[in-house]
Design an enzyme around this catalytic site. Structure first.
Site, PDB file in Angstrom:
ATOM      1  N   GLY A 146       8.679   4.375   1.758  1.00 49.44           N
ATOM      2  CA  GLY A 146       7.703   4.270   2.827  1.00 49.44           C
ATOM      3  C   GLY A 146       6.392   3.624   2.474  1.00 49.44           C
ATOM      4  O   GLY A 146       6.087   3.408   1.335  1.00 49.44           O
ATOM      5  N   SER A 147       5.606   3.284   3.472  1.00 50.72           N
ATOM      6  CA  SER A 147       4.231   2.851   3.323  1.00 50.72           C
ATOM      7  C   SER A 147       3.879   1.683   4.214  1.00 50.72           C
ATOM      8  O   SER A 147       4.374   1.569   5.320  1.00 50.72           O
ATOM      9  CB  SER A 147       3.878   2.542   1.888  1.00 50.72           C
ATOM     10  OG  SER A 147       2.494   2.739   1.739  1.00 50.72           O
ATOM     11  N   ARG A 148       3.007   0.776   3.697  1.00 52.17           N
ATOM     12  CA  ARG A 148       2.441  -0.290   4.512  1.00 52.17           C
ATOM     13  C   ARG A 148       2.349  -1.576   3.702  1.00 52.17           C
ATOM     14  O   ARG A 148       2.138  -1.545   2.497  1.00 52.17           O
ATOM     15  CB  ARG A 148       1.039   0.117   4.966  1.00 52.17           C
ATOM     16  CG  ARG A 148       0.572  -0.535   6.255  1.00 52.17           C
ATOM     17  CD  ARG A 148      -0.794  -0.002   6.629  1.00 52.17           C
ATOM     18  NE  ARG A 148      -1.875  -0.851   6.138  1.00 52.17           N
ATOM     19  CZ  ARG A 148      -3.123  -0.444   6.000  1.00 52.17           C
ATOM     20  NH1 ARG A 148      -3.462   0.794   6.262  1.00 52.17           N
ATOM     21  NH2 ARG A 148      -4.045  -1.287   5.582  1.00 52.17           N
ATOM     22  N   ILE A 192       0.839  -1.198   0.000  1.00 51.14           N
ATOM     23  CA  ILE A 192       0.000   0.000   0.000  1.00 51.14           C
ATOM     24  C   ILE A 192       0.876   1.251   0.000  1.00 51.14           C
ATOM     25  O   ILE A 192       1.756   1.408   0.852  1.00 51.14           O
ATOM     26  CB  ILE A 192      -0.929   0.009   1.228  1.00 51.14           C
ATOM     27  CG1 ILE A 192      -1.786  -1.274   1.238  1.00 51.14           C
ATOM     28  CG2 ILE A 192      -1.824   1.244   1.224  1.00 51.14           C
ATOM     29  CD1 ILE A 192      -2.595  -1.458   2.505  1.00 51.14           C
TER      30      ILE A 192
END
Length: 203
Positions: free
Chosen positions: A166-168, A136
Site C-alpha cells: 500500500g501507499s501513494r 511514499i
C-alpha cells in the site's frame, strides 16, 4: 503472470506453513493458504502499454488523491489501496538524475500528514523539464523498493519500483505546467503506465 521482486519473502513462509498446518490443524492451513494466495495477488505485475497520445502518465494504479500547487509546481498524487497493483512506472521518458531516500513517519497514505512519511524521491530529466516521482510509505507499507539509480535511462511507462502493501505515488510536474494542464480529477481511477494525468496544450 509476473510478480514484483520480494514476493517470495511473504508467500513462501505462508505456503510452507499451510502445508504443515494441513496435517496438524487444517483450518489454520486453509487460512495460511489464503494468505499466500493474497500475497501473490498483491505482488502481481501485469504488462502495461503507454498510450500513443502524448502526456504525463500515472505513476501508480489507484485513485487520484492529490492535485495541488506547491512552490510554483503542480503535484499529482495517486493513492494505492490493497486491491491495486503496487508496481510504479515512469510518467515520462528521461534520465534519472537523483534517487533519494527520506526517512519519516508511517501515517495513512491518504491523510494530509502523509507528506511527512518515509519516501523515495526519483528525479527524472526529460525533454520538457525536470520531474520528481515520489514513492511514499503508508501506515502498513514499511518497505519502498526503487528499481532505478542515477544515470539510468527510462522509457515512458518503464517500471521504477514498488511499495510493499500500500501507499501513494506522486509526480511533481515541471514549472512549465499549470493546474489547467492536469486532465484528471480527485477521486478518479487511474492505471500506472497507461492513464494520462497531465498534458501541456500550449508551448
Amino acid at each position: 503472470m509476473q510478480f514484483a521482486p520480494g514476493y517470495r519473502r511473504f508467500a513462501v513462509p505462508a505456503f510452507l506453513g499451510a502445508a504443515v498446518a494441513a496435517f496438524v490443524f487444517p483450518p489454520a492451513g486453509a487460512v495460511l493458504l489464503g494468505v499466500g494466495a493474497f500475497v501473490l495477488w498483491f505482488f502481481r505485475d501485469p504488462e502495461r502499454s503507454p498510450p500513443d497520445t502524448p502526456g504525463v502518465i500515472a505513476p501508480a494504479d489507484g485513485h487520484v488523491s492529490v492535485i495541488r500547487v506547491e512552490d510554483g509546481r503542480v503535484r499529482v498524487g495517486v493513492f494505492m489501496n490493497v486491491t491495486d497493483v503496487h508496481v510504479n512506472r515512469a510518467p515520462v521518458a528521461g534520465t534519472v538524475t537523483d534517487v533519494t531516500h527520506r526517512p519519516g513517519a508511517h501515517k495513512p497514505a491518504f491523510s494530509k500528514d502523509s507528506d511527512k512519511n518515509e519516501r523515495v524521491d526519483i528525479v527524472v530529466e526529460s525533454d520538457d523539464g525536470e520531474y520528481e516521482i515520489s514513492q511514499i510509505a503508508g501506515a502498513f507499507a514499511r518497505r519502498i523498493h526503487p528499481y532505478v539509480a542515477s544515470d539510468d535511462e527510462l522509457g515512458r511507462g518503464d517500471k521504477i519500483g514498488h511499495i510493499d502493501f500500500g501507499s501513494r505515488a506522486d509526480v511533481l510536474l515541471p514549472p512549465e505546467f499549470g493546474s489547467e494542464d492536469v486532465v484528471v480529477e480527485k477521486g478518479q481511477s487511474v492505471r500506472a503506465g497507461e492513464t494520462v494525468v497531465a498534458r501541456r496544450e500550449s508551448p
